[in-house]
Design a protein around this motif. Structure first.
Motif, PDB file in Angstrom:
ATOM      1  N   PHE A 145      -2.979   5.422  -6.445  1.00 19.19           N
ATOM      2  CA  PHE A 145      -4.021   6.265  -5.220  1.00 19.19           C
ATOM      3  C   PHE A 145      -5.055   5.246  -4.776  1.00 19.19           C
ATOM      4  O   PHE A 145      -5.800   4.828  -4.144  1.00 19.19           O
ATOM      5  N   ALA A 146      -6.227   4.788  -6.297  1.00 17.27           N
ATOM      6  CA  ALA A 146      -7.251   3.877  -5.804  1.00 17.27           C
ATOM      7  C   ALA A 146      -6.542   2.595  -5.442  1.00 17.27           C
ATOM      8  O   ALA A 146      -7.699   1.845  -4.935  1.00 17.27           O
ATOM      9  N   LYS A 147      -5.031   1.652  -6.479  1.00 17.89           N
ATOM     10  CA  LYS A 147      -5.076   0.501  -5.736  1.00 17.89           C
ATOM     11  C   LYS A 147      -4.639   1.195  -3.989  1.00 17.89           C
ATOM     12  O   LYS A 147      -4.304  -0.089  -3.230  1.00 17.89           O
ATOM     13  N   SER A 148      -4.357   2.064  -3.211  1.00 20.66           N
ATOM     14  CA  SER A 148      -3.435   2.295  -2.211  1.00 20.66           C
ATOM     15  C   SER A 148      -4.511   2.942  -0.970  1.00 20.66           C
ATOM     16  O   SER A 148      -4.462   1.989  -0.453  1.00 20.66           O
ATOM     17  N   SER A 149      -5.279   4.063  -1.216  1.00 20.22           N
ATOM     18  CA  SER A 149      -6.128   4.901  -0.210  1.00 20.22           C
ATOM     19  C   SER A 149      -8.012   5.206  -1.118  1.00 20.22           C
ATOM     20  O   SER A 149      -7.065   5.983  -1.947  1.00 20.22           O
ATOM     21  N   ASP A 150      -8.797   5.066  -0.241  1.00 17.94           N
ATOM     22  CA  ASP A 150      -9.951   5.503  -0.774  1.00 17.94           C
ATOM     23  C   ASP A 150      -9.475   7.285  -1.129  1.00 17.94           C
ATOM     24  O   ASP A 150     -10.490   7.830  -1.532  1.00 17.94           O
ATOM     25  N   ARG A 151      -9.165   7.115   0.489  1.00 19.24           N
ATOM     26  CA  ARG A 151      -9.290   8.489   0.473  1.00 19.24           C
ATOM     27  C   ARG A 151      -8.740   9.341  -0.632  1.00 19.24           C
ATOM     28  O   ARG A 151      -8.761  10.482  -0.882  1.00 19.24           O
ATOM     29  N   LEU A 152      -7.202   9.765  -0.975  1.00 18.06           N
ATOM     30  CA  LEU A 152      -6.585  10.186  -1.654  1.00 18.06           C
ATOM     31  C   LEU A 152      -6.997  10.068  -2.874  1.00 18.06           C
ATOM     32  O   LEU A 152      -7.087  10.934  -3.927  1.00 18.06           O
ATOM     33  N   HIS A 153      -7.356   8.555  -3.475  1.00 16.82           N
ATOM     34  CA  HIS A 153      -8.695   8.404  -4.937  1.00 16.82           C
ATOM     35  C   HIS A 153      -9.344  10.513  -4.710  1.00 16.82           C
ATOM     36  O   HIS A 153      -9.753  10.271  -6.055  1.00 16.82           O
TER      37      HIS A 153
ATOM     38  N   ARG B 172       0.790  -1.353   0.052  1.00 16.21           N
ATOM     39  CA  ARG B 172       0.276  -0.281   0.589  1.00 16.21           C
ATOM     40  C   ARG B 172       1.074   1.384  -0.185  1.00 16.21           C
ATOM     41  O   ARG B 172       0.494   2.177  -1.051  1.00 16.21           O
ATOM     42  N   TYR B 173       1.978   1.292   1.141  1.00 15.99           N
ATOM     43  CA  TYR B 173       2.404   2.614   0.727  1.00 15.99           C
ATOM     44  C   TYR B 173       4.163   2.714  -0.669  1.00 15.99           C
ATOM     45  O   TYR B 173       4.143   4.166  -1.063  1.00 15.99           O
ATOM     46  N   CYS B 174       3.918   1.619  -0.800  1.00 19.34           N
ATOM     47  CA  CYS B 174       4.942   1.640  -2.121  1.00 19.34           C
ATOM     48  C   CYS B 174       3.744   2.122  -3.665  1.00 19.34           C
ATOM     49  O   CYS B 174       3.741   2.852  -4.444  1.00 19.34           O
ATOM     50  N   TRP B 175       2.555   2.195  -3.259  1.00 19.97           N
ATOM     51  CA  TRP B 175       1.490   2.477  -4.510  1.00 19.97           C
ATOM     52  C   TRP B 175       1.383   3.794  -3.973  1.00 19.97           C
ATOM     53  O   TRP B 175       0.725   4.259  -4.676  1.00 19.97           O
ATOM     54  N   ILE B 176       0.956   4.270  -2.929  1.00 16.73           N
ATOM     55  CA  ILE B 176       0.810   5.738  -2.547  1.00 16.73           C
ATOM     56  C   ILE B 176       2.291   6.125  -2.956  1.00 16.73           C
ATOM     57  O   ILE B 176       2.088   7.314  -3.222  1.00 16.73           O
ATOM     58  N   THR B 177       3.150   6.201  -2.552  1.00 16.56           N
ATOM     59  CA  THR B 177       5.111   6.359  -2.704  1.00 16.56           C
ATOM     60  C   THR B 177       4.702   7.077  -4.419  1.00 16.56           C
ATOM     61  O   THR B 177       5.086   8.114  -5.237  1.00 16.56           O
TER      62      THR B 177
END
Length: 132
Positions: free
Chosen positions: A50-58, A14-19
């Motif tokens: 962002f869709a793969k990592s966090s609903d909030r970021l997406h 998840r953190y890799c996707w966010i990064t």
């Protein structure tokens, strides 16, 4: 694998996707003022990350002015304004021309680059609708 290890590995992924999403967001934003970087492809990758990592970021990215201005029409209608298409095709053509020139002693690589450019142009002409 224990549930604890699975949970930690999911968190790491998840953190890799966010990064990666933050990196592509930065590159896409730089591309707004620096025509050598294409904004739309970087923003599309940002949306995916962002869709793969966090609903909030997406959700934040979809509601941002950057998304609305540069990507919303393409995502919703699979179309682009003529000016955007020409800008992207011109930038890509210029970059491919520089790459072909830089590889002048490697004709196989030049052909590969020319082929990629040709497919790109065909996709932009026939694969993406033009809006006025």
């Amino acid at each position: 694998m224990t549930p604890e290890i699975k949970k930690k590995s999911r968190g790491l992924i998840r953190y890799c996707w966010i990064t990666l999403g933050c990196l592509t967001l930065t590159l896409g934003t730089i591309g707004i003022v620096l025509p050598i970087l294409p904004t739309v492809p970087f923003y599309m990758l940002t949306l995916f990350c962002f869709a793969k990592s966090s609903d909030r970021l997406h959700t934040w990215f979809i509601q941002s002015e950057l998304y609305q201005k540069h990507l919303a029409d393409f995502v919703q209608h699979r179309s682009m304004p003529l000016k955007s298409k020409l800008t992207i095709m011109g930038t890509v053509t210029g970059m491919m021309a520089i790459a072909i020139w830089a590889m002048q002693h490697m004709p196989e690589i030049q052909l590969l680059i020319a082929g990629v450019w040709f497919v790109h142009v065909l996709y932009f002409i026939f694969g993406i609708k033009t809006t006025r």
